[in-house]
Design an enzyme around this catalytic site. Sequence first.
Site, PDB file in Angstrom:
ATOM      1  N   HIS A  82      28.394  31.346 -39.900  1.00  0.00           N
ATOM      2  CA  HIS A  82      27.542  31.494 -39.301  1.00  0.00           C
ATOM      3  C   HIS A  82      26.964  29.978 -38.959  1.00  0.00           C
ATOM      4  O   HIS A  82      27.127  29.340 -39.806  1.00  0.00           O
ATOM      5  CB  HIS A  82      26.311  32.342 -39.935  1.00  0.00           C
ATOM      6  CG  HIS A  82      26.491  33.767 -39.829  1.00  0.00           C
ATOM      7  ND1 HIS A  82      26.353  34.749 -40.598  1.00  0.00           N
ATOM      8  CD2 HIS A  82      27.124  34.437 -38.574  1.00  0.00           C
ATOM      9  CE1 HIS A  82      26.499  36.082 -40.157  1.00  0.00           C
ATOM     10  NE2 HIS A  82      26.770  35.903 -38.761  1.00  0.00           N
ATOM     11  N   ASP A  84      24.221  28.601 -39.062  1.00  0.00           N
ATOM     12  CA  ASP A  84      22.991  27.993 -39.936  1.00  0.00           C
ATOM     13  C   ASP A  84      24.046  27.565 -41.193  1.00  0.00           C
ATOM     14  O   ASP A  84      23.213  26.888 -42.233  1.00  0.00           O
ATOM     15  CB  ASP A  84      21.968  28.910 -39.941  1.00  0.00           C
ATOM     16  CG  ASP A  84      22.471  30.112 -40.780  1.00  0.00           C
ATOM     17  OD1 ASP A  84      23.569  30.788 -40.428  1.00  0.00           O
ATOM     18  OD2 ASP A  84      21.601  30.784 -41.525  1.00  0.00           O
TER      19      ASP A  84
HETATM   20 ZN   LIG Z   1      25.062  34.392 -42.304  1.00  0.00          ZN
END
Ligand SMILES: [Zn+2]
Length: 290
Positions: A82, A84
């Site tokens: 992901h 982030d």
């Molecule tokens: Zn995640």
Amino acid sequence: MAGPPPKPWPTGLSEQCEPLVRRVLAPNPSPYTYTGTQTYVVGAGEAVAVIDPGPAEDDHLDAIVASVGEARIAAIMCTHTHRDHSPAAKPLAQRTGAPVVGCAPLVLDDSGPRADAAFDRYYAPDRVMEDGEAMTGPGWTLTAVHTPGHTSNHLCFALEESGALFTGDHVMAWSTSVVVPPDGDMSAYMQSLEKLYAREDRIYYPAHGPAVDKPRQLVRGMIGHRRQRENQILRLLGEAPSTSAGFVPKMYRGLDERLVGAAEMSVTAHLIDLERRGLVTRSGETWQTI
Ligand SMILES: [Zn+2]
């Protein structure tokens, strides 16, 4: 979901969690990331590992490099891809020469791409760790624990010397994990919770929010919470057929408006799991019990 604690947050600082573990909070708070992504620096000797380098922001990269100090980075390790979590892997590798080791890049499915805008498409590891495989450095051993569900490529990392488990987004104390189909998979997520429940870890360090000092208790609660959600869905469907969106106001009272989409995805993830188990069926967007 609990709101974040009052400021000031330790953004950009190197906090010592235990002798082998330091934590650096990235400047990316949001309803999905709590106070931001926490990057962990593991090891106290001349070589360390960096877990979840986070978003590719210069201030955060500077803070990681400052926390590492004179040590060499033996491995940059990502729990999943992901945006982030993994984008800083590449610039950190370029800056320090360290290899990127850990989760697989996202697999593409026959039925179309499993990735969406939340994924880091540029993640390119030097080496992918299999379940049970270990990375070692002076005084530390990090073993990969494959925990698909939140994403199909999710790994936790167990620090054998201290009994700590870096849980990424699989298990967090501040919020349940968001499971977004098609890459997110509720059946796999439940199995990955059971996998952690069978372990004897002393403490969890999630990528967001506070450490968890009673891990099995939290995991047991999460398994119970998901079963409750599942029963709630079956009960509501027993009353009338519904779309995924139709469940959200009945199941999530007082939900932050920004999280309505995520809640709907989570309901869909449960419905797909129930469909696979032969308990519900759908026609178009409408679900019903069998
Ligand atoms: Zn995640």
